[in-house]
Design a protein around this motif. Sequence first.
Motif, PDB file in Angstrom:
ATOM      1  N   TYR A   1      11.631   4.595 -25.794  1.00 41.20           N
ATOM      2  CA  TYR A   1      11.683   5.158 -24.438  1.00 41.20           C
ATOM      3  C   TYR A   1      10.755   4.311 -23.577  1.00 41.20           C
ATOM      4  O   TYR A   1       9.591   4.118 -23.913  1.00 41.20           O
ATOM      5  N   VAL A   2      11.286   3.811 -22.466  1.00 44.99           N
ATOM      6  CA  VAL A   2      10.535   2.909 -21.607  1.00 44.99           C
ATOM      7  C   VAL A   2      10.491   3.456 -20.186  1.00 44.99           C
ATOM      8  O   VAL A   2      11.492   3.974 -19.675  1.00 44.99           O
ATOM      9  N   PHE A   3       9.319   3.344 -19.564  1.00 40.68           N
ATOM     10  CA  PHE A   3       9.175   3.710 -18.155  1.00 40.68           C
ATOM     11  C   PHE A   3       8.428   2.593 -17.451  1.00 40.68           C
ATOM     12  O   PHE A   3       7.304   2.260 -17.820  1.00 40.68           O
ATOM     13  N   ILE A   4       9.073   1.983 -16.453  1.00 37.67           N
ATOM     14  CA  ILE A   4       8.453   0.934 -15.645  1.00 37.67           C
ATOM     15  C   ILE A   4       8.082   1.553 -14.308  1.00 37.67           C
ATOM     16  O   ILE A   4       8.958   1.990 -13.556  1.00 37.67           O
ATOM     17  N   GLY A   5       6.784   1.645 -14.025  1.00 39.48           N
ATOM     18  CA  GLY A   5       6.318   2.388 -12.858  1.00 39.48           C
ATOM     19  C   GLY A   5       5.583   1.542 -11.841  1.00 39.48           C
ATOM     20  O   GLY A   5       4.776   0.669 -12.199  1.00 39.48           O
ATOM     21  N   HIS A   6       5.877   1.793 -10.566  1.00 35.72           N
ATOM     22  CA  HIS A   6       5.173   1.154  -9.448  1.00 35.72           C
ATOM     23  C   HIS A   6       4.544   2.233  -8.570  1.00 35.72           C
ATOM     24  O   HIS A   6       5.218   3.212  -8.218  1.00 35.72           O
ATOM     25  N   PRO A   7       3.280   2.087  -8.188  1.00 37.36           N
ATOM     26  CA  PRO A   7       2.691   3.019  -7.225  1.00 37.36           C
ATOM     27  C   PRO A   7       3.409   2.891  -5.891  1.00 37.36           C
ATOM     28  O   PRO A   7       3.846   1.809  -5.498  1.00 37.36           O
ATOM     29  N   ALA A   8       3.522   4.033  -5.180  1.00 34.77           N
ATOM     30  CA  ALA A   8       4.311   4.076  -3.950  1.00 34.77           C
ATOM     31  C   ALA A   8       3.646   5.025  -2.953  1.00 34.77           C
ATOM     32  O   ALA A   8       2.708   5.741  -3.298  1.00 34.77           O
ATOM     33  N   PRO A   9       4.127   5.049  -1.707  1.00 33.76           N
ATOM     34  CA  PRO A   9       3.538   5.930  -0.694  1.00 33.76           C
ATOM     35  C   PRO A   9       3.966   7.387  -0.879  1.00 33.76           C
ATOM     36  O   PRO A   9       4.865   7.699  -1.663  1.00 33.76           O
ATOM     37  N   GLY A  10       3.301   8.282  -0.137  1.00 35.17           N
ATOM     38  CA  GLY A  10       3.597   9.706  -0.209  1.00 35.17           C
ATOM     39  C   GLY A  10       4.965  10.059   0.337  1.00 35.17           C
ATOM     40  O   GLY A  10       5.642   9.254   0.990  1.00 35.17           O
ATOM     41  N   MET A  11       5.372  11.310   0.102  1.00 30.02           N
ATOM     42  CA  MET A  11       6.742  11.726   0.362  1.00 30.02           C
ATOM     43  C   MET A  11       7.127  11.722   1.835  1.00 30.02           C
ATOM     44  O   MET A  11       8.210  11.273   2.205  1.00 30.02           O
TER      45      MET A  11
ATOM     46  N   TYR B   1       3.227  -4.081 -12.583  1.00 27.89           N
ATOM     47  CA  TYR B   1       3.696  -2.701 -12.744  1.00 27.89           C
ATOM     48  C   TYR B   1       3.118  -2.136 -14.042  1.00 27.89           C
ATOM     49  O   TYR B   1       2.502  -2.856 -14.841  1.00 27.89           O
ATOM     50  N   ILE B   2       3.324  -0.857 -14.242  1.00 27.39           N
ATOM     51  CA  ILE B   2       2.952  -0.221 -15.505  1.00 27.39           C
ATOM     52  C   ILE B   2       4.176  -0.210 -16.406  1.00 27.39           C
ATOM     53  O   ILE B   2       5.258   0.240 -16.005  1.00 27.39           O
TER      54      ILE B   2
ATOM     55  N   GLY C   1       2.892   8.160  -4.271  1.00 23.86           N
ATOM     56  CA  GLY C   1       4.159   8.427  -4.930  1.00 23.86           C
ATOM     57  C   GLY C   1       4.328   7.508  -6.118  1.00 23.86           C
ATOM     58  O   GLY C   1       3.463   6.681  -6.438  1.00 23.86           O
ATOM     59  N   LEU C   2       5.475   7.617  -6.774  1.00 25.74           N
ATOM     60  CA  LEU C   2       5.752   6.828  -7.962  1.00 25.74           C
ATOM     61  C   LEU C   2       7.214   6.414  -7.954  1.00 25.74           C
ATOM     62  O   LEU C   2       8.107   7.251  -7.830  1.00 25.74           O
ATOM     63  N   PHE C   3       7.447   5.108  -8.060  1.00 29.20           N
ATOM     64  CA  PHE C   3       8.802   4.593  -8.226  1.00 29.20           C
ATOM     65  C   PHE C   3       8.941   4.211  -9.685  1.00 29.20           C
ATOM     66  O   PHE C   3       8.140   3.428 -10.210  1.00 29.20           O
ATOM     67  N   GLY C   4       9.946   4.761 -10.345  1.00 29.97           N
ATOM     68  CA  GLY C   4      10.046   4.526 -11.772  1.00 29.97           C
ATOM     69  C   GLY C   4      11.448   4.173 -12.234  1.00 29.97           C
ATOM     70  O   GLY C   4      12.445   4.645 -11.683  1.00 29.97           O
ATOM     71  N   ILE C   5      11.527   3.352 -13.259  1.00 33.92           N
ATOM     72  CA  ILE C   5      12.772   3.020 -13.942  1.00 33.92           C
ATOM     73  C   ILE C   5      12.598   3.441 -15.394  1.00 33.92           C
ATOM     74  O   ILE C   5      11.650   3.009 -16.063  1.00 33.92           O
ATOM     75  N   MET C   6      13.489   4.310 -15.867  1.00 37.88           N
ATOM     76  CA  MET C   6      13.387   4.811 -17.238  1.00 37.88           C
ATOM     77  C   MET C   6      14.617   4.407 -18.031  1.00 37.88           C
ATOM     78  O   MET C   6      15.737   4.447 -17.514  1.00 37.88           O
ATOM     79  N   ALA C   7      14.400   4.014 -19.294  1.00 38.07           N
ATOM     80  CA  ALA C   7      15.513   3.602 -20.142  1.00 38.07           C
ATOM     81  C   ALA C   7      15.265   4.041 -21.584  1.00 38.07           C
ATOM     82  O   ALA C   7      14.118   4.175 -22.018  1.00 38.07           O
TER      83      ALA C   7
END
Length: 361
Positions: A191-201, A351-352, A249-255
């Motif tokens: 399980y992989v999650f690639i995360g980038h910090p992002a601005p608020g909603m 990214y994380i 916020g959080l921008f994420g790609i999960m696979a």
Amino acid sequence: HITFKGTPSRPRGQIAYQVESVGGYLNAMTSLDYTTYYIVVPSEHVGLAMEIQADALRNSLFDQSDIDQERTVIHEEIRLRQDSPQTALVDMVIQELFPGTPYARPVIGTFEELASVNRPEMLDFHEQYYVPNNMVLSVAGNVKAEEIFAQAQELYGDMESKALPARKYVAIPVLDEIITLEEERSLNQSYVFIGHPAPGMNTRDAAALTMASVILGQGRLSRLYKALIEEELIVNDVSASYSGFSDIGLFGIMAQLDTDNLDKLTAIVREELTRLQAELVTEAELSRAKTLARSSLAFSNQSSSNVAMFLGKMEIYGGVMGAINQIAILEQITAEDIQRVAQTYLSPEAYIFGHLRPAGR
């Protein structure tokens, strides 16, 4: 867990009984920014619901026996949360992305923290934070606004505002490298999650990132679905999403995939992030993204309870007008906006990378 248990005028079980007797239900939830208490009833019983909610919020007994009982319930919820690979992965990434902030702490708490929470701590917290200048009352349905305002004044008007503890603004972290987090588990795939910090909603950039997430990884027409599932056949599932909070916020790609395909996955994701930065998305992609974002917002607000929670959340996140104007803001997003936020927040070089690896692989 405790607030609806009982008050001096409503002993244990009476609150739930009164709500359910008129065909309603109640519950509560906590997010990274706020706690919500909600009661859903037929509109003709809104007065009763508001009175019950005010009684619970203002006069809850916080009986020690209830606290001890619910502590055990929360222990089990912690275990269930830890057993979910997707949830554990996102929690792991958030803790690394936002260290030293409230966002890095698990909403549900830890076994150690729960052990130190008893009636005195509950009463102190309630007295400090459950004050009118720290509360939002949101009502939606077939009701008359002037009657709601009048009853709200009657139920809460005598509450005194209090100075709140200073709230520190949480800045968006800036990453300058790829940070890898790995944990071995008894799993049959990675399980992989690639995360980038992002601005608020409640920002225009959040709307643009929402569009970017649709184009990258939502649905069979998305870029990552086509590249990773249809063309390369290397993942079992892939998705992209933007999640917004008050300040950040959080921008994420999960696979989900076989561990042997990790390098290829990473290479393709980085290619697609680079492409999003270098090229404008097509008119067809932009139109589809707006349609999906608009329909998602509409579907998520089909019930009066969801409307009330959405309006209340957006008021906390900077103003209820952000909710009212949400569709208009989404419609105004351009291909240039998407390219700009990709260049600003979605670096293919920083990214994380969170990874839950099957044991022994």
